[in-house]
Design a protein around this motif. Structure first.
Motif, PDB file in Angstrom:
ATOM      1  N   VAL A  65       0.803  -1.219   0.000  1.00 38.29           N
ATOM      2  CA  VAL A  65       0.000   0.000   0.000  1.00 38.29           C
ATOM      3  C   VAL A  65       0.845   1.283   0.000  1.00 38.29           C
ATOM      4  O   VAL A  65       0.499   2.243  -0.675  1.00 38.29           O
ATOM      5  CB  VAL A  65      -0.961   0.005   1.210  1.00 38.29           C
ATOM      6  N   THR A  69      -0.009   5.294  -1.743  1.00 35.99           N
ATOM      7  CA  THR A  69      -0.823   6.185  -0.906  1.00 35.99           C
ATOM      8  C   THR A  69      -1.121   7.532  -1.528  1.00 35.99           C
ATOM      9  O   THR A  69      -2.249   7.998  -1.463  1.00 35.99           O
ATOM     10  CB  THR A  69      -0.181   6.441   0.465  1.00 35.99           C
ATOM     11  N   SER A  70      -0.100   8.178  -2.142  1.00 33.92           N
ATOM     12  CA  SER A  70      -0.379   9.540  -2.605  1.00 33.92           C
ATOM     13  C   SER A  70      -1.405   9.478  -3.734  1.00 33.92           C
ATOM     14  O   SER A  70      -2.276  10.343  -3.858  1.00 33.92           O
ATOM     15  CB  SER A  70       0.895  10.243  -3.051  1.00 33.92           C
ATOM     16  N   LEU A  72      -3.767   7.121  -3.999  1.00 34.38           N
ATOM     17  CA  LEU A  72      -5.082   6.787  -3.425  1.00 34.38           C
ATOM     18  C   LEU A  72      -5.751   7.992  -2.775  1.00 34.38           C
ATOM     19  O   LEU A  72      -6.964   8.169  -2.889  1.00 34.38           O
ATOM     20  CB  LEU A  72      -4.939   5.646  -2.406  1.00 34.38           C
ATOM     21  N   SER A  73      -4.944   8.828  -2.074  1.00 35.29           N
ATOM     22  CA  SER A  73      -5.588   9.994  -1.425  1.00 35.29           C
ATOM     23  C   SER A  73      -6.117  10.943  -2.494  1.00 35.29           C
ATOM     24  O   SER A  73      -7.113  11.619  -2.299  1.00 35.29           O
ATOM     25  CB  SER A  73      -4.672  10.801  -0.516  1.00 35.29           C
ATOM     26  N   ARG A  78      -8.419  12.908   0.496  1.00 38.48           N
ATOM     27  CA  ARG A  78      -7.573  12.481   1.602  1.00 38.48           C
ATOM     28  C   ARG A  78      -8.371  12.111   2.840  1.00 38.48           C
ATOM     29  O   ARG A  78      -8.087  11.112   3.490  1.00 38.48           O
ATOM     30  CB  ARG A  78      -6.574  13.574   1.955  1.00 38.48           C
ATOM     31  N   TYR A  81     -10.114   8.718   2.447  1.00 39.36           N
ATOM     32  CA  TYR A  81      -9.153   7.618   2.377  1.00 39.36           C
ATOM     33  C   TYR A  81      -8.539   7.351   3.749  1.00 39.36           C
ATOM     34  O   TYR A  81      -8.392   6.206   4.172  1.00 39.36           O
ATOM     35  CB  TYR A  81      -8.066   7.965   1.359  1.00 39.36           C
ATOM     36  N   PHE A  82      -8.213   8.433   4.455  1.00 37.15           N
ATOM     37  CA  PHE A  82      -7.611   8.294   5.782  1.00 37.15           C
ATOM     38  C   PHE A  82      -8.599   7.623   6.736  1.00 37.15           C
ATOM     39  O   PHE A  82      -8.260   6.674   7.437  1.00 37.15           O
ATOM     40  CB  PHE A  82      -7.215   9.688   6.294  1.00 37.15           C
ATOM     41  N   SER A  85      -9.040   3.993   5.910  1.00 41.07           N
ATOM     42  CA  SER A  85      -7.892   3.206   6.362  1.00 41.07           C
ATOM     43  C   SER A  85      -7.997   2.884   7.844  1.00 41.07           C
ATOM     44  O   SER A  85      -7.740   1.758   8.266  1.00 41.07           O
ATOM     45  CB  SER A  85      -6.597   3.978   6.152  1.00 41.07           C
ATOM     46  N   ALA A 118      -1.474   3.112   5.028  1.00 38.85           N
ATOM     47  CA  ALA A 118      -1.860   4.487   4.715  1.00 38.85           C
ATOM     48  C   ALA A 118      -1.657   5.409   5.900  1.00 38.85           C
ATOM     49  O   ALA A 118      -1.410   6.601   5.731  1.00 38.85           O
ATOM     50  CB  ALA A 118      -3.326   4.506   4.341  1.00 38.85           C
ATOM     51  N   THR A 122       0.076   9.112   5.217  1.00 31.18           N
ATOM     52  CA  THR A 122      -0.924  10.168   5.167  1.00 31.18           C
ATOM     53  C   THR A 122      -0.831  11.042   6.409  1.00 31.18           C
ATOM     54  O   THR A 122      -0.964  12.264   6.323  1.00 31.18           O
ATOM     55  CB  THR A 122      -2.338   9.568   5.036  1.00 31.18           C
TER      56      THR A 122
END
Length: 524
Positions: A65, A69-70, A72-73, A78, A81-82, A85, A118, A122
């Motif tokens: 992952v 991450t960057s 996915l956010s 963000r 996604y955060f 997670s 993540a 993040t």
């Protein structure tokens, strides 16, 4: 764009606390399990190498992952996604505690790692962007303390829980924290918009699949290679082929695809290349030594989980104490290469010291200063390596570079743990054979030893035959223990040499041309 994310007053404090809580959840969880391995082994009826998978699976999830991450956010926003997670992490923590057999636990840990990966990256970005530029280095220091103290908090906390409750509680402890962090995230954290969402057709699905296959296979080879006698096993050969092919195809895909999932072009930067390799070494040293010391104190010296965990605390405090000092030195213009070389040399001293003091009954006080040296070494390595890697990157590259160093640190840790377990098993086998060849049953000393043992067992009320058997068993255990200690000594010696070998390479790193202040915002 940047300024709209900067927060002030109480709101910034809350955001900082949320982000650090999440980072700690992730980091503490990667090491808290180390001290509970013995309990799990007994409880779930599995072997040492099977239980090792509980650590590995989590690392595989993380490693897959982290590079994404960057992306996915950007894709989901963000905040969403955060929060997602944290929820994944929390739900699977509950399931881990309820697992009935070892493979169930391993699967849940994999999913937990996918959620956890993540949290680290993040939370770093969130902390960084919530502070105005002139206070960024402060933000980094706060975050750095969390990252260093986390792995050390894991073992004593885990030890306390295992000694007083039972191992599932090391997972249940995440649940209340996870719920609180989710609510705080949804309430306070903002989502920046750096780029538009990609359409499903633009997503690098193949890249994601190849990344997962490559890293997953590599991890499998490292963990199981020793058990299955390396290339004698069909599975290992299969996974080696898939790791190599996967890697080549992954490189090709990322360099030719329009929107790659991992931006490899960042590695054109020579400082980042060296930093990435150094992060691997750092991971090897950091996770390797966090793994080997508790293992040794518990399996050879018979300490409780709590005792072996508490042993690591002073070292962590040393590191915490070093962090701000190193930050100051860097901003005063001390060269990163010098600090990193010093750090590596310090690690060499620590390893050599370990090699010198290990015996089947080393006392607690022997470890204290040795681990303090390790703490100092970590402090010297951590910030300089990260700032060195990112010193010549700009803008969005910083986040991508940070993902690389993060991934390599994780991979280094997995390599370290796999290499150490394999090495100890092989070496102690060799040493055992060697020691046994010196034990001659007609030898006067051996006979005396056996007679003494037999007498002491008979005094406890055993029949002569049973006592003789017990005496042989006892002798056998002693030999095994001695062999294991010898192999632990070797591990320390070789780790030390490895760190020493890295020093000349560091001194070759080129100076950066510009003299502006280093912005550590994308580091993690």
């Amino acid at each position: 764009m940047q300024d709209s994310l900067v927060e002030y007053g109480a709101r910034r404090v809350i955001i900082t606390i949320t982000a650090i809580l999440c980072a700690l959840l992730e980091i503490v969880d990667s090491t808290i399990v180390n001290v509970a391995l013995n309990e799990m082994k007994g409880n779930l009826g599995s072997t040492l190498s099977e239980v090792g998978w509980v650590i590995t699976a989590y690392a595989i999830g993380n490693v897959i992952v982290v590079p994404m991450t960057s992306w996915l956010s950007q894709q989901f926003g963000r905040r969403n996604y955060f929060a997602a997670s944290i929820i994944i992490f929390t739900v699977f923590s509950f399931l881990c505690g309820n697992a009935d057999n070892i493979w169930e636990l391993v699967f849940f840990r994999l999913c937990q790692g996918i959620g956890g990966g993540a949290l680290l990256v993040t939370s770093q970005t969130i902390i960084t962007e919530s502070y105005p530029i002139e206070k960024r280095s402060m933000a980094q220091a706060i975050y750095g303390l969390g990252v260093i103290i986390g792995p050390t908090l894991g073992p004593p906390l885990g030890g306390y829980i295992v000694d007083n409750f039972s191992w599932p509680y090391i997972f249940y402890i995440n649940i209340p924290i996870g719920i609180a962090a989710t609510l705080m995230t949804l309430q306070f954290i903002k989502s920046p918009k750096y780029a538009d969402k990609r359409k499903a057709s633009d997503v690098d699905w193949l890249g994601i699949a190849l990344l997962a296959v490559t890293v997953g296979s590599l991890q499998y080879i490292l963990e199981r290679g020793h058990e299955e006698d390396w290339f004698a096993s069909g599975w290992i050969v299969l996974f080696t082929v898939s790791a190599v092919l996967g890697f080549i195809l992954f490189l090709w895909r990322e360099l030719t695809f329009k929107y790659p999932i991992v931006e490899l072009r960042v590695l054109k930067n020579s400082n980042l290349r060296i930093g990435t390799v150094m992060s691997f070494v750092l991971g090897f040293g950091l996770y390797g030594s966090t793994f080997i010391v508790p293992l040794y104190t518990q399996s050879i010296l018979g300490w409780t989980a709590l005792e072996s965990g508490a042993l690591m605390i002073p070292a962590a405090l040393t590191t915490a104490f070093m962090m701000p000092i190193i930050g100051k030195l860097l901003s005063k213009g001390v060269k990163q290469q010098i600090l990193v070389s010093l750090g590596l040399f310090t690690f060499f001293i620590y390893s050599f010291w370990g090699y010198k003091i290990l015996t089947p009954d080393t006392g607690k006080e022997a470890f204290f200063w040795m681990l303090m040296v390790r703490g100092a070494g970590l402090g010297l390595l951590f910030i300089p390596i990260t700032s060195l890697s990112l010193s010549t990157l700009k803008g969005q590259e910083i986040g991508q570079g940070a993902a690389f160093t993060g991934m390599m640190r994780q991979l280094g840790g997995s390599f370290g743990i796999a290499a150490i377990t394999t090495f100890i098993a092989n070496a102690s086998q060799k040493y055992r054979v060697n020691l046994v060849s010196h034990l001659d049953s007609n030898d006067f000393d051996v006979q005396q030893r056996l007679a003494g043992l037999k007498a002491s067992f008979m005094a406890k009320g055993m029949t002569p035959d049973a006592a003789m058997n017990a005496a042989y068993k006892m002798l056998d255990l002693t030999v095994t223990k001695q062999a294991t200690v010898l192999s632990y000594m070797d591990v320390f010696l070789y780790l030390g040499i490895a760190f020493l070998v890295c020093i000349p390479f560091i001194l070759l790193v080129k100076e950066r041309k510009s003299k502006e202040k280093i912005d550590l915002s994308g580091v993690h």
